[in-house]
Design an enzyme around this catalytic site. Structure first.
Site, PDB file in Angstrom:
ATOM      1  CB  ALA A  77      39.666 -13.272   3.681  1.00  0.00           C
ATOM      2  CD  GLN A 186      46.665 -16.501  -0.191  1.00  0.00           C
ATOM      3  OE1 GLN A 186      47.532 -17.197   0.367  1.00  0.00           O
ATOM      4  NE2 GLN A 186      45.535 -17.032  -0.632  1.00  0.00           N
ATOM      5  N   GLY A 205      41.102 -17.929   8.300  1.00  0.00           N
ATOM      6  CA  GLY A 205      41.653 -19.062   9.041  1.00  0.00           C
ATOM      7  C   GLY A 205      42.212 -20.163   8.159  1.00  0.00           C
ATOM      8  CG  HIS A 206      40.349 -21.391   4.304  1.00  0.00           C
ATOM      9  ND1 HIS A 206      40.657 -21.741   3.018  1.00  0.00           N
ATOM     10  CD2 HIS A 206      39.660 -20.235   4.215  1.00  0.00           C
ATOM     11  CE1 HIS A 206      40.150 -20.833   2.187  1.00  0.00           C
ATOM     12  NE2 HIS A 206      39.540 -19.912   2.892  1.00  0.00           N
ATOM     13  CB  CYS A 328      36.869 -16.879  -5.416  1.00  0.00           C
ATOM     14  SG  CYS A 328      37.424 -17.572  -3.881  1.00  0.00           S
TER      15      CYS A 328
HETATM   16  N1  PMP Z   1      41.638 -12.558  -0.290  1.00  0.00           N
HETATM   17  C1  PMP Z   1      42.612 -13.304  -0.800  1.00  0.00           C
HETATM   18  C2  PMP Z   1      43.909 -12.647  -1.226  1.00  0.00           C
HETATM   19  C3  PMP Z   1      42.447 -14.686  -0.944  1.00  0.00           C
HETATM   20  O1  PMP Z   1      43.428 -15.436  -1.452  1.00  0.00           O
HETATM   21  C4  PMP Z   1      41.216 -15.275  -0.537  1.00  0.00           C
HETATM   22  C5  PMP Z   1      40.971 -16.762  -0.681  1.00  0.00           C
HETATM   23  N2  PMP Z   1      41.241 -17.299  -1.923  1.00  0.00           N
HETATM   24  C6  PMP Z   1      40.218 -14.442  -0.012  1.00  0.00           C
HETATM   25  C7  PMP Z   1      40.466 -13.094   0.106  1.00  0.00           C
HETATM   26  C8  PMP Z   1      38.891 -15.002   0.438  1.00  0.00           C
HETATM   27  O2  PMP Z   1      39.076 -15.753   1.581  1.00  0.00           O
HETATM   28  P1  PMP Z   1      37.930 -16.716   2.171  1.00  0.00           P
HETATM   29  O3  PMP Z   1      38.016 -17.973   1.400  1.00  0.00           O
HETATM   30  O4  PMP Z   1      38.315 -16.893   3.598  1.00  0.00           O
HETATM   31  O5  PMP Z   1      36.636 -16.019   2.028  1.00  0.00           O
END
Ligand code: PMP
Length: 381
Positions: A77, A186, A205-206, A328
C-alpha cells in the site's frame, strides 16, 4: 496459522501484519516454480507468465467487481499510495495544485503530501469530529476550482475510524476535475466497500493474509495518472519492472479468501472486541480512544500516567505484542491521530493499540487482561 515456535506469545498486532494464509503461501511457491520466464519477454516462457499475470488481474478484478485493466499490482500500500498521489497530482497539475486530506492518514500518504507541499502544492487538512470522522460540510467548503485531489483513509490504522467515503464521494460529484484517492488498506477484508466511490484505491496483501511485498492499486479506467516507476511497458503501463507473478498470485488467492470469509470473521472479531472493551472499561484510569463506531479489529487505549511506549515494552517483556502508533511512524512523538481526536497531548503520548483478528482467541483476551492488570499495578505512578 501462527507458527508453533510462537505458541507462547500473545500476538495482538494484526493491523501491522497478518500471518499469511497457507493457501497464499502454497500458491506463491507453485507459481514461482512454474513461471521461469520474465512476463515481459517475447517467448513462450514469457508469454506463459504474462498470460498468468493477466488472469490474476482478472481474478482480482472479479473479487473487486471491476475491470482487469484497472488492477495494478504493486509492492504494497505504500507504493500504491505514492503512485496514486504523485501520479494524479502530476497528471492534473495544469488544473491546479490544491489537495485536501485528513489528520488520520498513514505516513505513506502524509509523507507524499509533505513532499508535494515542498514543491508548491497547497494542502488542507480537515478537522475531525469526536468520533474521528471528517466533517463533510467542511470538505464541501474547502473544495475549489484548483482542488485536484482529496485523499481519505477509509479506516485508519491507529484508531480504526471508518470515514464516510460515500458522503465525501457525493460532495465531489460537483467537482469533475477533482479525484478521490482512498487508502482502503485496513478496510479490505473487514467491511464491504464499493471501489467505484473513488478514482484510485490502495490495498496491501499482508493485511488480509497475503504476503509481505504484495499490494494493489485500483485505478478507474478513465482516471489520468502518471506512473511513478518508469521503465517501459510491463503488466501495467503504470508500473514498470518485471512483474512479481508469485506475489500477485498469492495476493489474488488471499483476497478471494478474505472476501469469502469477511462477514463471519468480522462477527467473531466484534465479539472479541466487546469482551476486551467491557473488561477495560471497568478499570480506573483507562481511556479508550477508539470510538465505538471504529472497526472492532483496532482498539486504541491509554492508561493515565504510563507512556504508551513504556506499556508496550512491559507487555513485550511478558510475551504480548502490541503497537504504539502505526509501525511506520516515528516513535518518540505523540500520536497525531489520537491528538486529532482528543486534543490532549498527554493522552496522545500515553496511547497504544491492540489489534485483533479472527485468529485471536477469548483465552488470549483474558490472559492479556491479567497481564495488563499486573503492569498497571507495577507502573502506575
Ligand atoms: N495505509 C495504511 C492505512 C496502513 O495501515 C499501512 C500499513 N501499516 C499502509 C498504508 C502501508 O502498507 P504497506 O505496508 O503494504 O506498504
Amino acid at each position: 496459522m501462527i507458527e508453533e515456535s510462537w505458541a507462547d506469545m500473545i500476538y495482538l498486532d494484526y493491523t501491522a501484519n497478518m500471518p499469511p494464509e497457507e493457501e497464499a503461501l502454497q500458491v506463491f511457491l507453485e507459481t514461482e516454480r512454474r513461471c521461469i520466464g520474465n512476463a515481459n519477454a517475447q517467448h513462450q516462457a514469457g508469454r506463459y507468465a504474462s498470460e498468468l499475470m493477466h488472469s490474476l488481474s482478472q481474478r482480482a478484478a472479479h473479487v473487486l467487481q471491476s475491470k482487469p485493466e484497472e488492477v495494478i499490482f504493486t509492492s504494497g500500500a505504500s507504493e500504491s499510495n505514492n503512485t496514486a498521489i504523485f501520479g494524479v497530482a502530476q497528471a492534473s497539475r495544469h488544473v491546479g495544485r490544491h489537495i485536501i486530506t485528513t489528520p488520520l492518514e498513514h505516513p505513506s500518504v502524509s509523507g507524499c503530501l509533505t513532499a508535494l507541499q515542498e514543491r508548491g502544492w497547497e494542502i488542507d487538512v480537515l478537522d475531525v469530529n469526536r468520533d474521528g470522522t471528517i466533517d463533510v460540510d467542511q470538505l464541501k467548503a474547502l473544495l475549489r476550482r484548483d482542488t485536484v485531489l482529496v485523499t481519505l483513509c477509509a479506516v485508519d490504522s491507529e484508531l480504526g475510524v471508518m470515514q464516510p467515503v460515500a458522503a465525501a464521494s457525493e460532495c465531489l460529484r460537483a467537482w469533475p476535475d477533482c479525484r478521490l484517492h482512498v487508502d482502503a488498506t485496513q478496510l479490505i477484508g473487514k467491511r464491504p466497500f464499493d471501489l467505484h466511490l473513488a478514482d484510485t484505491v490502495s490495498l496491501s496483501g499482508h493485511k488480509f493474509g497475503g504476503l509481505n511485498g504484495s499490494g494493489l492499486l485500483w485505478k478507474r479506467a478513465e482516471t489520468a495518472m502518471e506512473p511513478l516507476i518508469h521503465g517501459g511497458a510491463s503488466a501495467s503501463l503504470y508500473r514498470s519492472g518485471t512483474p512479481a507473478v508469485g506475489l500477485a498470485a498469492s495476493l489474488a488467492a488471499a483476497l478471494e479468501i478474505a472476501m469469502a470469509e469477511r462477514d463471519g470473521r468480522y462477527e467473531r472479531v466484534a465479539s472479541l472486541n466487546r469482551r476486551l472493551r467491557d473488561a477495560l472499561a471497568k478499570r480506573d484510569g483507562v481511556h479508550l480512544h477508539s470510538p465505538e463506531s471504529a472497526v472492532p479489529h483496532i482498539l486504541n487505549l491509554g492508561v493515565e500516567g504510563i507512556r504508551g511506549t513504556a506499556f508496550r515494552d512491559a507487555l513485550d517483556a511478558r510475551g504480548v505484542c502490541v503497537s504504539v502508533k502505526s509501525a511506520c511512524s516515528v516513535e518518540s512523538t505523540p500520536s497525531h491521530a489520537v491528538y486529532a481526536l482528543t486534543r490532549n497531548r498527554r493522552q496522545a503520548l500515553e496511547s497504544w493499540r491492540v489489534s485483533l483478528s479472527h485468529m485471536t482467541t477469548e483465552a488470549e483476551i483474558d490472559e492479556f487482561i491479567t497481564i495488563f492488570d499486573g503492569i498497571c499495578e507495577e507502573l502506575k505512578p
